[in-house]
Design an enzyme around this catalytic site. Structure first.
Site, short mmCIF file in Angstrom:
data_model
loop_
_atom_site.label_atom_id
_atom_site.label_comp_id
_atom_site.label_asym_id
_atom_site.label_seq_id
_atom_site.Cartn_x
_atom_site.Cartn_y
_atom_site.Cartn_z
N ASP A 618 0.86 -1.19 0.00
CA ASP A 618 0.00 0.00 0.00
C ASP A 618 0.88 1.23 0.00
O ASP A 618 1.89 1.30 0.73
CB ASP A 618 -0.91 0.00 1.23
CG ASP A 618 -1.97 1.08 1.15
OD1 ASP A 618 -3.02 0.82 0.53
OD2 ASP A 618 -1.74 2.19 1.69
N ILE A 619 0.54 2.22 -0.83
CA ILE A 619 1.30 3.47 -0.89
C ILE A 619 0.96 4.30 0.35
O ILE A 619 -0.22 4.55 0.65
CB ILE A 619 0.98 4.26 -2.17
CG1 ILE A 619 1.18 3.37 -3.40
CG2 ILE A 619 1.85 5.51 -2.26
CD1 ILE A 619 0.78 4.03 -4.70
N GLU A 662 -4.67 2.49 -4.45
CA GLU A 662 -3.23 2.61 -4.30
C GLU A 662 -2.61 1.34 -3.73
O GLU A 662 -1.48 1.36 -3.23
CB GLU A 662 -2.88 3.80 -3.40
CG GLU A 662 -3.35 3.67 -1.97
CD GLU A 662 -4.72 4.31 -1.73
OE1 GLU A 662 -4.96 4.76 -0.61
OE2 GLU A 662 -5.54 4.36 -2.67
#
Length: 763
Positions: A618-619, A662
Site C-alpha cells: 500500500d502506498i 493505491e
C-alpha cells in the site's frame, strides 16, 4: 563409435494436400528402412504447400529464402545429405553445388543437379513404353512432360520421347508435346490443352503417373474411353495408378529400392570419401502392362513368362527341381516388391514348393492347402506385405507345372494340378477380401481418431490444451512422438534460437541453437531416431517447426496445419484475455488476474508440496499526494510505483498486480517467508529511492506464506493484509511478516491503516 546422422532434403513440397507425394513417399520409406538396418539417425525435411491444389512449390529447406520454409536439416547437424530432385530453382541448385564443392558428403536422387547421383534409366523406360504402344498400332502419340525448367528427369524423358518418334517413324507434330509439371492438376490441364489444340493422337505417354492420373480424368470428362479412344501410359508405378479404372500401364521405377540404395551409397561416401562412389549409379526399369494401354488382364508376370525354360522333373532330381521352383518364385516376388525381406520370402516360397509338389505327387490337396494357408497368414499379419503378390507365385507354379507335365502323358496329374491352382486362386481371393476388410476397418478407426484429435485442437483455448491433445491422441493415429519448436530471432537471423515445448505436462521448455537440433537428451541415445520435420506456419507467419516420429507420414500435414491454426488462435485468445486481466493505467495485471493466479498457485503448492508467498503493498499517505498535486500526477505516480515493484520482483515466476486504488499485490511461487522478505525489501527500497515523484513516496508491505497448501488462498490474502496493517501501525515504510498474534489485534480499533495514529515514516 559415433552414430551417423543423415538428412534428407526434397526440392519440392512433400505434402500438397493431406497425403505425402506418391513419388517421394516410397523413396523416403526405402531410406528409412536402410537407416534402421544400418543404425543411422535420419531427419527428413518435409515441405507443406500453402494450400491444397496451389501447385506452389514450397520445400522445407535449410536456407532462409522466400518461397521456402526453414527447417534445421543441413550440414551443421548431419554427416551427409540426400537430395531428392528436381530442385527447380537456382537458389537451391547453387546451395547444393556449393556444399559439394566444399566437400560435404551428398548424394542426389535423380535429376541433373550434381554428382554423385543415383538415377533411373529414363531413356530406357520411355523407349519401352513407346515401343509397347507402337506394337498396339499407335502412330500418333502425345507426350505430357514434366517441368520445362528441369534439366534432369523431365528433360531426359522428353529427349527419349523425341528420339522414339524418330526411331519408330511416328507423327512428329510439336503440338503433341505439353508440360504437366509432374502434378495431377498439371496433367489434367495439359490434356485439356492437347484436346483443345485440335492435334490428332490415339495414345498419350505421361512423364510420371501423377500427370497420367490428371490426363485420365480430363479424357474421361470429355467422354473419351480409355484405351479404346486414347491409350494412356505413365512412369514411376505408384500405387494410385494401379487403383485407376482402367489400371494404368506404366514404367516401373523401383522407388523403395532406390531410396534404400541411396542411403547405403551415402553411408559409403561418408565413411570412405569422395572416390568411393561413381558419378552416376543407374537404376533399371521395366514395363508394367495393364489395361490403360489396351492389354488384356494377365495372370502371368514377366518374370514367370520369361522362365519358360523351366525343366521337367525327369531332367532333375526332385530336390533340385524343388529348389529351382523355389528360386523362380522368390525372384518373381522380389521383382514385384523389392521391400520384402528376402529370408522370409525364401522360407515361404520353399514351403509352397514343397506343399505343391507333395500334393501333386500323392493327390492329397491338404499339403498345398496347409502350406498356402500358413504363407497367407504370415502375409496378412504384416501390414507392409500384400497378398496380391502371391498371385504372381501361382502364375509361376502354373507355368512350371504345364512345362513339366506337357510330356507326362498322365491326364489325371494335369487335372490334379488344375485343382491345386483353382484352390490357390480361391484362397488368394479370400485373403485379399480379408485384407480389404481390415484396411477399411483401420481406415474408419484412423478417420475417427483424426476427427477426435482435430476436434480437440479446434476447441483448444490455450496452448496447454493443444499440447495435451497431441500428447494423448497422436499415438492413436500412429505417431509416437512430437516436439513443437518455435523460432526466436537474434539480430538479423530470424531462426537463430529454438524454443521447444515438450508435450509432457509441467516439463521444462528447452532453448537451444536452432541449427544444433536435436538438443542433447531429446531422444534416447540407445537407438537411432527417424524424424520428419515439418514447417509450422500460419498463413504467411513462419512460427517454427514440428519434429514428428517418421514412422507414419500419412497424417502429419493435417496435424501440423491444425496445430499451427490452434496455437495461433490460442495465442490470440490469450492476448484478449490478457487485456481483460490487465490494469489499463499501470500496465500490470489487475485484481481478477491476481485471484485467478493465486487460486492456481495455491492448488499447485498443495499438489507438489511447495512454498507460496503473497505480499500486499500500500502506498503511504497517497491521498495527501493526490490532493496536493491532482489526479493526473497521482496517476503518473501509480505508474511509477508499478514500475518500481516490477523492478524489485525480477524473477520470471513473480506475478505483479494492482489490487485496487493505491494497493498492489505480489504472488511469489516457490518462495517462503524469508525469500518474500528479500523481495519485499527490494521493492520498498526501489520506491523509497526513486527521485521522480513530485515529493518522496514510500510503501508499506505485508507478507503471508503457506507451505504444502495448509491454507486456502483467501485466508492467505487476509493474513498478508493483516501484516500490512501492522506495517502501517508500526510507522509505515516497512515490511512485516504475518504472525498468529496479529489475528487478535488486526483492526481492533476499527481504524483504517492510513488513519493509524503512529509516527510518520522516514522520508
Amino acid at each position: 563409435m559415433k552414430r551417423l546422422t543423415v538428412g534428407v532434403l526434397i526440392g519440392f513440397h512433400l505434402y500438397e494436400g493431406s497425403r505425402p507425394a506418391p513419388f517421394a513417399f516410397p523413396l523416403i520409406r526405402g531410406m528409412q528402412a536402410a537407416a534402421k538396418e544400418k543404425n543411422i539417425n535420419l531427419m527428413v525435411g518435409c515441405g507443406v504447400a500453402l494450400r491444397a491444389g496451389s501447385n506452389l512449390f514450397r520445400p522445407a529447406w535449410p536456407e532462409i529464402n522466400p518461397g521456402m520454409d526453414f527447417v534445421p536439416v543441413g550440414p551443421w547437424n548431419t554427416d551427409g545429405l540426400l537430395i531428392i530432385v528436381p530442385l527447380l530453382t537456382q537458389q537451391k541448385i547453387h546451395y547444393t553445388r556449393q556444399l559439394v564443392s566444399e566437400g560435404f558428403p551428398m548424394l542426389f536422387v535423380g535429376g541433373d543437379s550434381g554428382a554423385p547421383a543415383i538415377m533411373v534409366d529414363n531413356e530406357g523406360g520411355v523407349r519401352k513404353a513407346m515401343e509397347h504402344l507402337v506394337q498396339h498400332g499407335h502412330r500418333s502419340i502425345a507426350f505430357i512432360a514434366g517441368d520445362d525448367q528441369d534439366s534432369g528427369d523431365s528433360q531426359a524423358r522428353v529427349t527419349a520421347y523425341r528420339e522414339g518418334i524418330r526411331e519408330f517413324g511416328l507423327n512428329g507434330d510439336p503440338q503433341l508435346l505439353e508440360y504437366g509439371y509432374h502434378w495431377e492438376i498439371g496433367g489434367y490441364q495439359a490434356m485439356q490443352r492437347l484436346m483443345h489444340s485440335g492435334v490428332k493422337f490415339t495414345a498419350v505417354m505421361c512423364s510420371n503417373d501423377l500427370s497420367a492420373l490428371g490426363a485420365t480424368r480430363a479424357l474421361q470428362e470429355a467422354g473419351l474411353r480409355i484405351p479404346w479412344d486414347v491409350a494412356v501410359t505413365g512412369f514411376d508405378d505408384v500405387l494410385e495408378g494401379l487403383a485407376q479404372i482402367p489400371p494404368l500401364t506404366t514404367v516401373h521405377y523401383p522407388l523403395f529400392e532406390t531410396g534404400y540404395r541411396a542411403l547405403l551409397l551415402l553411408q559409403k561416401r561418408i565413411e570412405q570419401g569422395p572416390a568411393a562412389l561413381p558419378d552416376i549409379t543407374h537404376i533399371s526399369t521395366r514395363l508394367v502392362p495393364r489395361q490403360s494401354c489396351g492389354c488384356l488382364p494377365e495372370m502371368i508376370t514377366k518374370s514367370a513368362v520369361s522362365n519358360g525354360s523351366a525343366v521337367r522333373p525327369t531332367d532333375r532330381t526332385l530336390p533340385e527341381y524343388k529348389e529351382e521352383l523355389t528360386r523362380t518364385m522368390l525372384d518373381t516376388l522380389l521383382v514385384e516388391n523389392p521391400q520384402l525381406h528376402e529370408d522370409d520370402a525364401l522360407l515361404s516360397c520353399r514351403l509352397l514348393a514343397d506343399g505343391f509338389l507333395h500334393s501333386l505327387e500323392d493327390g492329397n490337396l491338404v499339403h498345398f492347402q496347409s502350406a498356402l494357408t500358413e504363407v497367407l497368414q504370415r502375409a496378412e499379419m504384416k501390414s507392409d506385405d500384400n497378398a496380391n503378390l502371391w498371385h504372381s507365385v501361382v502364375s509361376v507354379l502354373r507355368q512350371a507345372v504345364y512345362t513339366a507335365l506337357r510330356y507326362d502323358g498322365q491326364p489325371a496329374r494335369i487335372q490334379r494340378a488344375e485343382d491345386l491352382l483353382h484352390q490357390a486362386r480361391t484362397m488368394l481371393s479370400e485373403s485379399v477380401g480379408r485384407r480389404y476388410t481390415r484396411l477399411q476397418v483401420n481406415r474408419i478407426n484412423l478417420d475417427e481418431n483424426m476427427g477426435l484429435l482435430n476436434a480437440r485442437l479446434i476447441s483448444s483455448v490455450d496452448e496447454n490444451q493443444v499440447y495435451s491433445a497431441l500428447r494423448e491422441d497422436l499415438p492413436r493415429v500412429g505417431v509416437r512422438t512430437c516436439n513443437i519448436v518455435f523460432f526466436e530471432p537474434q539480430g538479423e537471423d530470424p531462426v537463430a534460437t529454438s524454443l521447444l515445448h515438450p508435450l509432457e505436462q509441467d516439463a521444462p521448455v528447452h532453448r537451444f541453437e536452432t541449427r544444433r537440433f536435436p538438443p542433447p537428451g531429446l531422444y534416447p541415445e540407445g537407438e537411432p531416431f527417424s524424424l520428419a520435420l515439418l514447417p509450422l506456419y500460419f498463413q504467411e507467419e513462419k512460427m517454427g517447426y514440428v519434429a514428428f516420429d517418421g514412422g507414419n507420414l500419412d497424417p502429419l500435414a493435417t496435424v501440423v496445419r491444425q496445430v499451427a491454426s490452434s496455437i495461433t488462435n490460442a495465442r490470440l485468445h490469450a492476448k484478449v484475455l490478457e487485456l481483460s486481466l490487465t490494469d489499463e493505467l499501470t500496465g500490470v495485471h489487475n485484481r481478477r488476474f491476481f485471484e485467478i493466479m493465486l487460486q492456481k498457485e495455491a492448488e499447485r503448492t498443495q499438489r507438489y508440496k511447495r512454498d507460496l508467498a503473497v505480499i500486499m503493498i500500500d502506498i503511504d499517505l497517497f491521498k495527501g499526494y493526490n490532493d496536493a498535486f491532482g489526479h493526473p500526477a497521482g496517476d503518473e505516480a501509480l505508474r511509477k510505483i508499478a514500475a518500481c515493484i516490477t523492478q524489485g520482483a525480477q524473477r520470471g515466476l513473480d506475478v505483479v498486480t494492482r489490487y485496487g486504488g493505491e494497493e498492489f499485490a505480489l504472488i511469489l511461487p516457490e518462495t517462503n517467508a524469508d525469500g518474500a522478505w528479500i523481495v519485499a525489501e527490494n521493492v520498498r527500497k526501489h520506491v523509497e529511492n526513486d527521485l521522480k515523484f513530485l515529493r518522496p513516496l514510500t510503501v508499506s508491505l505485508g507478507i503471508a506464506s503457506l507451505r504444502e497448501g495448509l491454507l486456502r488462498s483467501q485466508v492467505l490474502v487476509g493474513q498478508a493484509d493483516q501484516a500490512l496493517y501492522q506495517a502501517k501501525r508500526q510507522g509505515r515504510n516497512r515490511t512485516v511478516i504475518f504472525e498468529d498474534w496479529m489475528r487478535e489485534s488486526a483492526h481492533a480499533d476499527g481504524a483504517s491503516p492510513e488513519n493509524a495514529s503512529e509516527p510518520s515514516p522516514k522520508n
